[in-house]
Scaffold this active site. Structure first.
Site, PDB file in Angstrom:
ATOM      1  N   ASP A   3     -52.396  97.886  61.795  1.00  0.00           N
ATOM      2  CA  ASP A   3     -52.076  99.156  61.131  1.00  0.00           C
ATOM      3  C   ASP A   3     -52.243  99.021  59.619  1.00  0.00           C
ATOM      4  OD1 ASP A   3     -49.864  97.582  60.695  1.00  0.00           O
ATOM      5  OD2 ASP A   3     -48.391  99.077  61.337  1.00  0.00           O
ATOM      6  N   SER A   4     -52.626  97.797  59.161  1.00  0.00           N
ATOM      7  CA  SER A   4     -53.041  97.631  57.763  1.00  0.00           C
ATOM      8  C   SER A   4     -54.278  98.487  57.476  1.00  0.00           C
ATOM      9  CB  SER A   4     -53.331  96.157  57.455  1.00  0.00           C
ATOM     10  OG  SER A   4     -54.172  95.599  58.448  1.00  0.00           O
TER      11      SER A   4
ATOM     12  N   ASP B  22     -52.368  97.234  66.988  1.00  0.00           N
ATOM     13  CA  ASP B  22     -51.008  97.564  66.550  1.00  0.00           C
ATOM     14  C   ASP B  22     -50.567  98.935  67.056  1.00  0.00           C
ATOM     15  OD1 ASP B  22     -49.760  95.575  65.060  1.00  0.00           O
ATOM     16  OD2 ASP B  22     -50.822  96.090  63.218  1.00  0.00           O
TER      17      ASP B  22
ATOM     18  N   LYS C 195     -49.722  95.006  69.799  1.00  0.00           N
ATOM     19  CA  LYS C 195     -48.724  94.313  68.980  1.00  0.00           C
ATOM     20  C   LYS C 195     -47.733  95.343  68.457  1.00  0.00           C
ATOM     21  CE  LYS C 195     -49.649  92.588  64.606  1.00  0.00           C
ATOM     22  NZ  LYS C 195     -48.715  93.363  63.770  1.00  0.00           N
TER      23      LYS C 195
ATOM     24  N   GLU D  87     -43.862  95.658  66.001  1.00  0.00           N
ATOM     25  CA  GLU D  87     -42.958  94.962  65.091  1.00  0.00           C
ATOM     26  C   GLU D  87     -41.509  95.077  65.556  1.00  0.00           C
ATOM     27  OE1 GLU D  87     -43.548  96.439  61.101  1.00  0.00           O
ATOM     28  OE2 GLU D  87     -45.705  95.997  61.136  1.00  0.00           O
TER      29      GLU D  87
ATOM     30  N   GLU E 267     -44.718  86.742  59.698  1.00  0.00           N
ATOM     31  CA  GLU E 267     -45.306  87.101  58.407  1.00  0.00           C
ATOM     32  C   GLU E 267     -44.371  86.730  57.262  1.00  0.00           C
ATOM     33  OE1 GLU E 267     -46.964  91.028  58.279  1.00  0.00           O
ATOM     34  OE2 GLU E 267     -47.318  90.953  56.113  1.00  0.00           O
TER      35      GLU E 267
END
Ligand code: KIV
Length: 271
Positions: A51-52, A90, A120, A122, A189
């Protein structure tokens, strides 16, 4: 022994094999067909459609604004390009935190519409119900702890996480929970290398770091950072392999100059 050059297709089982045989896992982000093709051809093990994309592709300050539709578009482009690597996508902010049913629907859309191999998301304990539900539907899940950019407004800064003992213990606790829930791998991270080492040593699943030190089972970087396209982002963990910002700027300058001077196109470059 290395499995790197031998296998036709990287799966979650390949990554597990790599951990067991101390072969480090290589992972890079990609968001489009052309870059994904080059990375896959070069032999990257995992492509993360991160999602970057919200930052490096769309120019947002954070990862929060990107939508599920945008993530699916990027993931489709990447999946069309690859023949060997594992593609992880993501789940965007707001598409899974609400409840586990919503999380499952999001994961299913990504798998069905993009042809991704895994997702993925978070977070730790607070999202474990969603993780269990997604995995029970047959979708592999990669966890993400430490600096989790979707929570940036809660953290307040992009500083190193879990430096204090209490936060380090919480991270360890969450890492165990994610493994027990069935995650096939975990991203850590921006945490101290000593903590990255501890997590990777205790967990049986592969731990992939970005700013988590040398003792984890693999490394991931955002492609724009690794290639030097982002100019003003220089965290300590970043190793730049090219300076594409300067190279592309200089090439563009020469292209403009050639047009202005009427040097391009020349007689051989026309019909
Ligand atoms: O979105 C992303 O690029 C990521 C990596 C930083 C791990 O989550």
């Amino acid at each position: 022994m290395s499995i790197h050059g031998e296998i036709k297709r990287v799966t979650t089982h390949t990554l597990q094999w790599m951990k067991q045989h101390d072969e480090k896992i290589s992972m890079l982000t990609a968001y489009d067909f052309s870059m994904a093709r080059i990375f896959d051809d070069a032999g990257i093990d995992v492509i993360l459609v991160g999602d970057s994309a919200s930052n490096v592709m769309a120019g947002h300050e954070t990862t929060l604004p990107i939508t599920l539709e945008h993530m699916i578009y990027h993931a489709q482009s990447v999946v069309r390009a690859i023949t060997r690597c594992l593609v992880v996508v993501d789940l965007p902010f707001g598409s899974y935190q609400g409840n586990s049913k919503e999380a499952l629907n999001t994961a299913i859309r990504i798998m069905k519409e993009a042809g991704a191999h895994a997702i993925k998301l978070e977070g730790g304990e607070e999202v474990v119900e969603s993780i269990r539900r997604i995995i029970s539907a047959g979708v592999p899940v990669m966890g993400h702890l430490g600096l989790t950019p979707q929570s940036i407004y809660q953290f307040g800064t992009y500083a190193v996480r879990a430096k204090e003992e209490e936060e380090a213990e919480t991270l360890m606790h969450n890492a165990r929970i994610l493994q027990e829930a069935g995650c096939f791998a975990l991203v850590l991270e921006k945490i101290p290398a000593s903590l990255g080492k501890k997590v990777a040593k205790e967990l049986k699943i592969p731990v992939i770091g970005i700013g988590a030190g040398m003792h984890v089972d693999g490394q991931v970087l955002v492609m724009h950072d690794m290639l030097g396209i982002t100019k003003d982002f220089s965290p300590r963990f970043l190793r730049r392999y090219l300076n594409l910002y300067d190279d592309i700027k200089s090439a563009t300058g020469r292209y403009i100059a050639d047009i202005k001077s009427k040097d391009f196109p020349n007689e051989q470059e026309q019909y």
